[in-house]
Design a protein around this motif. Sequence first.
Motif, PDB file in Angstrom:
ATOM      1  N   ILE A 146       1.066  -1.184  -0.319  1.00 39.36           N
ATOM      2  CA  ILE A 146       0.037   0.099   0.066  1.00 39.36           C
ATOM      3  C   ILE A 146       1.110   1.449   0.084  1.00 39.36           C
ATOM      4  N   ILE A 147       0.853   1.801  -0.668  1.00 38.53           N
ATOM      5  CA  ILE A 147       1.577   3.139  -1.139  1.00 38.53           C
ATOM      6  C   ILE A 147       1.226   4.800  -0.009  1.00 38.53           C
ATOM      7  N   TYR A 148       1.572   4.990   0.378  1.00 40.28           N
ATOM      8  CA  TYR A 148       0.794   6.538   1.653  1.00 40.28           C
ATOM      9  C   TYR A 148       1.646   7.745   0.829  1.00 40.28           C
ATOM     10  N   VAL A 149       1.210   9.117   1.111  1.00 42.04           N
ATOM     11  CA  VAL A 149       1.347   9.956   1.297  1.00 42.04           C
ATOM     12  C   VAL A 149       1.072  10.444   2.474  1.00 42.04           C
ATOM     13  N   GLU A 150       1.325  11.693   2.117  1.00 38.53           N
ATOM     14  CA  GLU A 150       1.488  12.456   3.437  1.00 38.53           C
ATOM     15  C   GLU A 150       0.222  13.121   4.297  1.00 38.53           C
ATOM     16  N   ASP A 151      -0.760  13.591   3.258  1.00 35.24           N
ATOM     17  CA  ASP A 151      -2.446  13.795   3.837  1.00 35.24           C
ATOM     18  C   ASP A 151      -3.348  13.436   2.674  1.00 35.24           C
ATOM     19  N   GLU A 152      -4.542  13.461   2.765  1.00 36.82           N
ATOM     20  CA  GLU A 152      -5.790  12.806   1.650  1.00 36.82           C
ATOM     21  C   GLU A 152      -5.612  14.370   0.506  1.00 36.82           C
ATOM     22  N   ASN A 153      -5.538  15.529   1.085  1.00 35.50           N
ATOM     23  CA  ASN A 153      -5.735  16.499  -0.217  1.00 35.50           C
ATOM     24  C   ASN A 153      -4.441  15.586  -1.354  1.00 35.50           C
ATOM     25  N   GLN A 154      -2.636  15.731  -0.974  1.00 33.52           N
ATOM     26  CA  GLN A 154      -2.352  14.878  -1.998  1.00 33.52           C
ATOM     27  C   GLN A 154      -2.627  13.620  -2.387  1.00 33.52           C
ATOM     28  N   ALA A 155      -3.596  12.858  -1.897  1.00 36.18           N
ATOM     29  CA  ALA A 155      -3.816  11.630  -2.468  1.00 36.18           C
ATOM     30  C   ALA A 155      -4.712  11.959  -3.401  1.00 36.18           C
ATOM     31  N   ARG A 156      -5.631  12.660  -3.205  1.00 37.90           N
ATOM     32  CA  ARG A 156      -6.478  12.896  -4.421  1.00 37.90           C
ATOM     33  C   ARG A 156      -5.921  13.528  -5.750  1.00 37.90           C
ATOM     34  N   LYS A 157      -5.052  14.509  -5.709  1.00 37.80           N
ATOM     35  CA  LYS A 157      -4.645  14.386  -7.055  1.00 37.80           C
ATOM     36  C   LYS A 157      -3.756  13.852  -7.466  1.00 37.80           C
ATOM     37  N   MET A 158      -2.993  13.200  -6.249  1.00 41.06           N
ATOM     38  CA  MET A 158      -2.138  12.135  -7.381  1.00 41.06           C
ATOM     39  C   MET A 158      -2.927  10.972  -7.584  1.00 41.06           C
ATOM     40  N   ARG A 159      -4.186  10.701  -7.539  1.00 44.68           N
ATOM     41  CA  ARG A 159      -5.237  10.231  -7.995  1.00 44.68           C
ATOM     42  C   ARG A 159      -5.621  10.391  -9.499  1.00 44.68           C
ATOM     43  N   ASN A 160      -5.872  12.088  -9.393  1.00 48.18           N
ATOM     44  CA  ASN A 160      -5.968  12.329 -10.948  1.00 48.18           C
ATOM     45  C   ASN A 160      -4.907  11.855 -11.697  1.00 48.18           C
ATOM     46  N   LEU A 161      -3.679  12.189 -11.015  1.00 49.79           N
ATOM     47  CA  LEU A 161      -2.720  12.362 -11.775  1.00 49.79           C
ATOM     48  C   LEU A 161      -2.250  10.731 -12.241  1.00 49.79           C
ATOM     49  N   LEU A 162      -2.642   9.704 -12.312  1.00 48.82           N
ATOM     50  CA  LEU A 162      -3.001   7.726 -12.106  1.00 48.82           C
ATOM     51  C   LEU A 162      -3.182   7.847 -12.745  1.00 48.82           C
ATOM     52  N   ILE A 163      -5.228   8.347 -12.856  1.00 54.47           N
ATOM     53  CA  ILE A 163      -5.327   7.600 -13.525  1.00 54.47           C
ATOM     54  C   ILE A 163      -5.333   8.511 -15.329  1.00 54.47           C
ATOM     55  N   ARG A 164      -5.009   9.882 -15.168  1.00 55.17           N
ATOM     56  CA  ARG A 164      -5.154  10.357 -16.268  1.00 55.17           C
ATOM     57  C   ARG A 164      -3.796   9.978 -17.187  1.00 55.17           C
TER      58      ARG A 164
END
Length: 566
Positions: free
Chosen positions: A83-101
Amino acid sequence: MDWFKKILENIRTMWGKWTVLQKVILFSVIATVIIGLVLVVSFSGAPAMTPLLTSPVSDPEDVARITNRLDEEGVKNNVTGGIIYVEDENQARKMRNLLIREDLVPDQTDPWALFDMERWTITDYERDVNLRRALTQNLEQHIGALDEVDSAQVTLVIPEKALFSTEQQPASASVIISPKPGSDISENRYKIEGIVKLIRFAVEGLSEENIVITDIYGKQLNNFMDFQDFDRLELTKRMLREKQVLEAQYMGQILQEMKGIFSDKRVRIINMDIDLEFVNKSVETEEHYPIEMTPEDPSTPYPDRQVTESFILSQSNTNKEFNGTGFNPEGPPGQEGQTPPQYQDLTNLVGNYNEDSDMTNYVVNTRQISEDSSPYQIARISVAVALDGIWKTTRNEKGEYIFENGSLVREYIPVSDEDIRKAQTLVEHAVGFDSNRGDSVTVQHIPFDRTEEHRLQDEEYLKRQQLQRSLFYSIIALVGVIMAFVVFRLISKEMERRRRIREEELARQHQAMREQALRNAEEEGVEVEMSVNERARLEMQENAMNLAREHPKDVAKLIRTWLSEE
């Protein structure tokens, strides 16, 4: 305070007794505990990290690809248990959109997990894109899970919903599958149809004609027009198989009945041919029957059921009468009338018109019958049966088989014409003979070739005769040997008896001569020396004579027993 002082004194006493090594160990333990407490407090006060994806990533290459992309964006990340963890929920949302895109979401990740990552700023378009991506990945996982598919690539086109259904564009899907080595999925129509249904039911509004499935070489697999020849061949095979089953059924029925009459070896079915017409139709009929007014009463000895063919449902009567001139349309004053020229001569004529109409509607009982016809119909039946006569082995006056020229003499009795006609009638009834259909049933008398069978019977007869003669001669020889042995035994016993009698006579004579000599010597007063054996024999003889005088019966039994044993 006294107890506190006592504790301090005990500590000083113990401290004075400890060595330097023990003191160093104590200080080390205290320092370690303090450092651990500081670390626990620092870590517990740090902010918690948020998982980037809800499901773990098992492929190390996918993990490396995602973490490298996060490092490029300057996002601090950590991987624990896949499981890949990031610092907070805001960064997680941004990075999810980046991975999907950038299509960096791993294939084994649950496609529907994208919808679990909700945020406030997501749009309807992004929701539709996520839905299409989830459906695509879900279909790829479903098709790839098939045993004969190595991998699958799915592309879905789901148009936006139009206001009117006539303007709605249809959804479409294109699939590329990679069959596993040795798989026949590219040629198996039923497996391709299963994949087509899997795709059609997974996407709403997707029809079968808008689905294209190809292999890695670009060959369309769901083009079932190419399977027409295959379907025709399969249909022909089923027709032939049904024809063979039906012919075998009729043959078994005929043979079972005929063999029970003429025996197994006298009946042969030369030909059994059934022409079938394969049809697929349903018959619908309408049956009209009378209406029962009074049902039958089973308690009465006479029939009391009353029926009527029909009764009146509705009735209409019309009566029209007309008397006078016809209608003559005229124009404005001063203008000619509107009557056509050909009808102008008929104006002002008086007419009389009568119309009577009587309409009555009757109702009857009606029954609708719908029947599906048999998938095939018998067009023609052709049967040919051959019957053999009876072979009888002839005998002479003594009841023995006649054997001439190396074989038994046999007589052939043919089948009578009456039996042939009866057999033909039985066969016709067994197959359901119909002359209008053009059926043909033939029963003929033909002698079968039984040369081999007769040869085996002759060889068996010869072997049986040879065995009988061998047994007869063997019995005679055995009887001769037994008689020779008996005669030899009798002769031997007789010779032995005569020898024993002769020896006894000689012994008796010798004994008498010895006794005479002894008596003579005694009379002459001469002392005679006797040997030990002679004395023992003399004593035995005297004892036997005394025993015979005292117990004559026992001695007689002993002599008889001795004679019988000899």
